[in-house]
Design a protein around this motif. Structure first.
Motif, PDB file in Angstrom:
ATOM      1  N   LEU A 142       0.841  -1.193   0.000  1.00 46.90           N
ATOM      2  CA  LEU A 142       0.000   0.000   0.000  1.00 46.90           C
ATOM      3  C   LEU A 142       0.869   1.234   0.000  1.00 46.90           C
ATOM      4  O   LEU A 142       2.089   1.143   0.207  1.00 46.90           O
ATOM      5  CB  LEU A 142      -0.948   0.026   1.208  1.00 46.90           C
ATOM      6  N   ALA A 143       0.250   2.390  -0.213  1.00 52.40           N
ATOM      7  CA  ALA A 143       0.969   3.669  -0.234  1.00 52.40           C
ATOM      8  C   ALA A 143       0.263   4.665   0.670  1.00 52.40           C
ATOM      9  O   ALA A 143      -0.967   4.621   0.818  1.00 52.40           O
ATOM     10  CB  ALA A 143       1.054   4.221  -1.657  1.00 52.40           C
ATOM     11  N   VAL A 144       1.045   5.540   1.289  1.00 55.03           N
ATOM     12  CA  VAL A 144       0.509   6.621   2.117  1.00 55.03           C
ATOM     13  C   VAL A 144       0.792   7.944   1.414  1.00 55.03           C
ATOM     14  O   VAL A 144       1.939   8.252   1.073  1.00 55.03           O
ATOM     15  CB  VAL A 144       1.147   6.619   3.521  1.00 55.03           C
ATOM     16  N   ASP A 145      -0.253   8.708   1.190  1.00 56.43           N
ATOM     17  CA  ASP A 145      -0.182  10.007   0.531  1.00 56.43           C
ATOM     18  C   ASP A 145      -0.075  11.107   1.582  1.00 56.43           C
ATOM     19  O   ASP A 145      -1.056  11.441   2.242  1.00 56.43           O
ATOM     20  CB  ASP A 145      -1.425  10.198  -0.346  1.00 56.43           C
ATOM     21  N   ALA A 146       1.129  11.650   1.752  1.00 54.24           N
ATOM     22  CA  ALA A 146       1.360  12.805   2.631  1.00 54.24           C
ATOM     23  C   ALA A 146       2.038  13.908   1.826  1.00 54.24           C
ATOM     24  O   ALA A 146       2.924  14.601   2.314  1.00 54.24           O
ATOM     25  CB  ALA A 146       2.214  12.397   3.828  1.00 54.24           C
ATOM     26  N   VAL A 147       1.618  14.056   0.577  1.00 51.82           N
ATOM     27  CA  VAL A 147       2.274  14.991  -0.343  1.00 51.82           C
ATOM     28  C   VAL A 147       1.819  16.422  -0.089  1.00 51.82           C
ATOM     29  O   VAL A 147       2.625  17.333   0.093  1.00 51.82           O
ATOM     30  CB  VAL A 147       2.001  14.596  -1.807  1.00 51.82           C
ATOM     31  N   LEU A 148       0.512  16.641  -0.083  1.00 51.04           N
ATOM     32  CA  LEU A 148      -0.033  17.991   0.080  1.00 51.04           C
ATOM     33  C   LEU A 148      -0.873  18.063   1.338  1.00 51.04           C
ATOM     34  O   LEU A 148      -1.359  17.049   1.836  1.00 51.04           O
ATOM     35  CB  LEU A 148      -0.886  18.385  -1.126  1.00 51.04           C
ATOM     36  N   GLY A 149      -1.071  19.261   1.834  1.00 52.22           N
ATOM     37  CA  GLY A 149      -1.932  19.487   2.980  1.00 52.22           C
ATOM     38  C   GLY A 149      -3.073  20.413   2.619  1.00 52.22           C
ATOM     39  O   GLY A 149      -3.276  20.747   1.455  1.00 52.22           O
ATOM     40  N   PRO A 150      -3.811  20.869   3.620  1.00 56.79           N
ATOM     41  CA  PRO A 150      -4.997  21.689   3.344  1.00 56.79           C
ATOM     42  C   PRO A 150      -4.708  23.056   2.754  1.00 56.79           C
ATOM     43  O   PRO A 150      -5.589  23.656   2.158  1.00 56.79           O
ATOM     44  CB  PRO A 150      -5.653  21.823   4.725  1.00 56.79           C
ATOM     45  N   CYS A 151      -3.501  23.556   2.908  1.00 54.24           N
ATOM     46  CA  CYS A 151      -3.200  24.910   2.437  1.00 54.24           C
ATOM     47  C   CYS A 151      -2.305  24.921   1.204  1.00 54.24           C
ATOM     48  O   CYS A 151      -1.820  25.992   0.810  1.00 54.24           O
ATOM     49  CB  CYS A 151      -2.548  25.720   3.559  1.00 54.24           C
ATOM     50  N   VAL A 152      -2.059  23.761   0.604  1.00 55.65           N
ATOM     51  CA  VAL A 152      -1.126  23.686  -0.513  1.00 55.65           C
ATOM     52  C   VAL A 152      -1.882  23.336  -1.784  1.00 55.65           C
ATOM     53  O   VAL A 152      -2.575  22.323  -1.842  1.00 55.65           O
ATOM     54  CB  VAL A 152      -0.029  22.630  -0.251  1.00 55.65           C
ATOM     55  N   GLN A 153      -1.757  24.167  -2.786  1.00 51.74           N
ATOM     56  CA  GLN A 153      -2.387  23.914  -4.068  1.00 51.74           C
ATOM     57  C   GLN A 153      -1.437  23.130  -4.964  1.00 51.74           C
ATOM     58  O   GLN A 153      -0.220  23.334  -4.917  1.00 51.74           O
ATOM     59  CB  GLN A 153      -2.765  25.236  -4.749  1.00 51.74           C
ATOM     60  N   PRO A 154      -1.965  22.220  -5.786  1.00 50.15           N
ATOM     61  CA  PRO A 154      -1.093  21.429  -6.667  1.00 50.15           C
ATOM     62  C   PRO A 154      -0.164  22.274  -7.520  1.00 50.15           C
ATOM     63  O   PRO A 154       0.991  21.902  -7.747  1.00 50.15           O
ATOM     64  CB  PRO A 154      -2.099  20.659  -7.530  1.00 50.15           C
ATOM     65  N   ALA A 155      -0.642  23.446  -7.980  1.00 50.43           N
ATOM     66  CA  ALA A 155       0.182  24.278  -8.854  1.00 50.43           C
ATOM     67  C   ALA A 155       1.417  24.822  -8.143  1.00 50.43           C
ATOM     68  O   ALA A 155       2.391  25.202  -8.786  1.00 50.43           O
ATOM     69  CB  ALA A 155      -0.648  25.435  -9.393  1.00 50.43           C
ATOM     70  N   ALA A 156       1.379  24.856  -6.803  1.00 48.97           N
ATOM     71  CA  ALA A 156       2.488  25.438  -6.048  1.00 48.97           C
ATOM     72  C   ALA A 156       3.453  24.392  -5.510  1.00 48.97           C
ATOM     73  O   ALA A 156       4.411  24.736  -4.822  1.00 48.97           O
ATOM     74  CB  ALA A 156       1.932  26.254  -4.877  1.00 48.97           C
ATOM     75  N   MET A 157       3.260  23.127  -5.815  1.00 41.19           N
ATOM     76  CA  MET A 157       4.047  22.091  -5.151  1.00 41.19           C
ATOM     77  C   MET A 157       5.396  21.832  -5.785  1.00 41.19           C
ATOM     78  O   MET A 157       6.261  21.217  -5.176  1.00 41.19           O
ATOM     79  CB  MET A 157       3.241  20.793  -5.081  1.00 41.19           C
ATOM     80  N   GLY A 158       5.612  22.239  -7.012  1.00 39.05           N
ATOM     81  CA  GLY A 158       6.891  21.977  -7.670  1.00 39.05           C
ATOM     82  C   GLY A 158       6.868  20.681  -8.449  1.00 39.05           C
ATOM     83  O   GLY A 158       6.077  19.772  -8.175  1.00 39.05           O
ATOM     84  N   ALA A 159       7.778  20.578  -9.406  1.00 40.16           N
ATOM     85  CA  ALA A 159       7.782  19.449 -10.330  1.00 40.16           C
ATOM     86  C   ALA A 159       7.981  18.094  -9.640  1.00 40.16           C
ATOM     87  O   ALA A 159       7.282  17.133  -9.984  1.00 40.16           O
ATOM     88  CB  ALA A 159       8.845  19.668 -11.397  1.00 40.16           C
ATOM     89  N   PRO A 160       8.913  17.939  -8.668  1.00 41.18           N
ATOM     90  CA  PRO A 160       9.101  16.608  -8.063  1.00 41.18           C
ATOM     91  C   PRO A 160       7.839  16.085  -7.373  1.00 41.18           C
ATOM     92  O   PRO A 160       7.481  14.920  -7.535  1.00 41.18           O
ATOM     93  CB  PRO A 160      10.241  16.838  -7.067  1.00 41.18           C
ATOM     94  N   CYS A 161       7.167  16.959  -6.622  1.00 42.81           N
ATOM     95  CA  CYS A 161       5.937  16.524  -5.952  1.00 42.81           C
ATOM     96  C   CYS A 161       4.820  16.289  -6.957  1.00 42.81           C
ATOM     97  O   CYS A 161       3.997  15.390  -6.785  1.00 42.81           O
ATOM     98  CB  CYS A 161       5.514  17.550  -4.908  1.00 42.81           C
ATOM     99  N   ALA A 162       4.784  17.092  -8.005  1.00 43.40           N
ATOM    100  CA  ALA A 162       3.768  16.901  -9.047  1.00 43.40           C
ATOM    101  C   ALA A 162       3.937  15.545  -9.710  1.00 43.40           C
ATOM    102  O   ALA A 162       2.960  14.834  -9.973  1.00 43.40           O
ATOM    103  CB  ALA A 162       3.854  18.018 -10.074  1.00 43.40           C
ATOM    104  N   ARG A 163       5.181  15.160  -9.975  1.00 42.70           N
ATOM    105  CA  ARG A 163       5.428  13.850 -10.583  1.00 42.70           C
ATOM    106  C   ARG A 163       5.056  12.721  -9.614  1.00 42.70           C
ATOM    107  O   ARG A 163       4.512  11.686 -10.029  1.00 42.70           O
ATOM    108  CB  ARG A 163       6.895  13.730 -11.003  1.00 42.70           C
ATOM    109  N   ALA A 164       5.352  12.911  -8.334  1.00 42.99           N
ATOM    110  CA  ALA A 164       4.990  11.896  -7.344  1.00 42.99           C
ATOM    111  C   ALA A 164       3.479  11.726  -7.268  1.00 42.99           C
ATOM    112  O   ALA A 164       2.965  10.601  -7.198  1.00 42.99           O
ATOM    113  CB  ALA A 164       5.550  12.285  -5.971  1.00 42.99           C
ATOM    114  N   LEU A 165       2.748  12.851  -7.298  1.00 44.63           N
ATOM    115  CA  LEU A 165       1.291  12.792  -7.267  1.00 44.63           C
ATOM    116  C   LEU A 165       0.758  12.091  -8.507  1.00 44.63           C
ATOM    117  O   LEU A 165      -0.161  11.260  -8.427  1.00 44.63           O
ATOM    118  CB  LEU A 165       0.713  14.199  -7.155  1.00 44.63           C
ATOM    119  N   ALA A 166       1.341  12.385  -9.661  1.00 43.37           N
ATOM    120  CA  ALA A 166       0.910  11.737 -10.897  1.00 43.37           C
ATOM    121  C   ALA A 166       1.115  10.220 -10.816  1.00 43.37           C
ATOM    122  O   ALA A 166       0.280   9.441 -11.297  1.00 43.37           O
ATOM    123  CB  ALA A 166       1.666  12.318 -12.087  1.00 43.37           C
ATOM    124  N   THR A 167       2.223   9.800 -10.190  1.00 44.96           N
ATOM    125  CA  THR A 167       2.481   8.369 -10.036  1.00 44.96           C
ATOM    126  C   THR A 167       1.489   7.730  -9.070  1.00 44.96           C
ATOM    127  O   THR A 167       0.968   6.634  -9.327  1.00 44.96           O
ATOM    128  CB  THR A 167       3.924   8.140  -9.540  1.00 44.96           C
TER     129      THR A 167
END
Length: 252
Positions: A142-167
């Motif tokens: 299984l996987a645990v998603d702790a990438v973003l929180g309540p105050c973080v928008q996907p557009a502001a997360m940066g390319a590495p986190c965006a790629r992790a979210l896409a995966t």
């Protein structure tokens, strides 16, 4: 309290739950930090432990194969990432086999300390996620998603986190999201580019976006919230049975 009464109080009908807006959630956090003098490391620790306990509720260790015990924890650089790091450490204490992918490391002391603790406990940190998603599905239970929180928008997360979210979106293994599924709007819920997790662990109290959660299990991890704060924010949540630090919000 009898076991039957505790079980009956473990659920709260949908209309009785209290979902916090983003403004209310921020105000509740300020109350804990400023009035009750909780420290951020303390909150990360409480939430991380409770998140790990939620994992054990859905996937109890004695029933798992060696492969099912392996957990991929994906962390971002904000507070949710700190909770993910604490969760990984507690999973190791509970005898699961976590690995952490932390592509954008925060310079904050809290994140550095939690990273050091994980490393000292021989929790592997991955330098990259395999491009072929099948390799992740084959390696982890299984996987645990702790990438973003309540105050973080996907557009502001940066390319590495965006790629992790896409995966994460492509995985076929179960995904557990902490507080708010990455990519969701905290008010309106699921977005086209957001995750569809199997399990949601709401920290302190459910946020409004959780109304749109349709996964298998929803837990609230907020036993540490003082009674006065619960009353102030009209939190109508299930009772925590016995000494439990999480309570189910969905049928088990």
């Amino acid at each position: 309290m009898s076991a039957a009464r505790a079980a009956a109080g473990a659920q709260a009908p949908e209309e009785e739950r209290r979902f916090l807006s983003a403004v209310e959630a921020a105000a509740l956090e300020r109350e804990l930090l400023e009035d009750y003098r909780f420290a951020r490391p303390q909150l990360a620790e409480l939430c991380g432990q409770a998140s790990a306990v939620a994992v054990t509720k859905v996937w109890p260790l004695p029933a798992l194969s060696r492969k099912q015990r392996t957990v991929l924890v994906v962390c971002g650089p904000e507070h949710n990432g700190a909770v993910g790091l604490a969760c990984a450490r507690h999973l190791r204490v509970f005898e699961y086999e976590p690995s952490v992918f932390y592509p954008t490391r925060s310079p904050e002391p809290l994140h550095r300390d939690l990273t050091t603790q994980c490393e000292k406990m021989d929790i592997p940190f991955l330098s990259y996620l395999p491009a072929e998603v099948r390799l992740i599905n084959d390696a982890y239970g299984l996987a645990v998603d702790a990438v973003l929180g309540p105050c973080v928008q996907p557009a502001a997360m940066g390319a590495p986190c965006a790629r992790a979210l896409a995966t994460l979106k492509l995985l076929s293994i179960p995904v557990v999201s902490l507080d708010i599924p990455s990519g969701w709007d905290p008010e309106t819920g699921a977005a086209e580019d957001g995750l569809r997790p199997d399990v949601l662990v709401s920290l302190a109290a459910p946020k409004r976006c959780a109304r749109g959660f349709s996964g298998r299990h929803h837990f609230v991890a907020g036993r540490f919230v003082p009674d006065d704060v619960r009353r102030k924010f009209a939190l109508r949540l299930p009772r925590y049975a016995g000494t439990e630090c999480v309570a189910p919000l969905s049928p088990q």
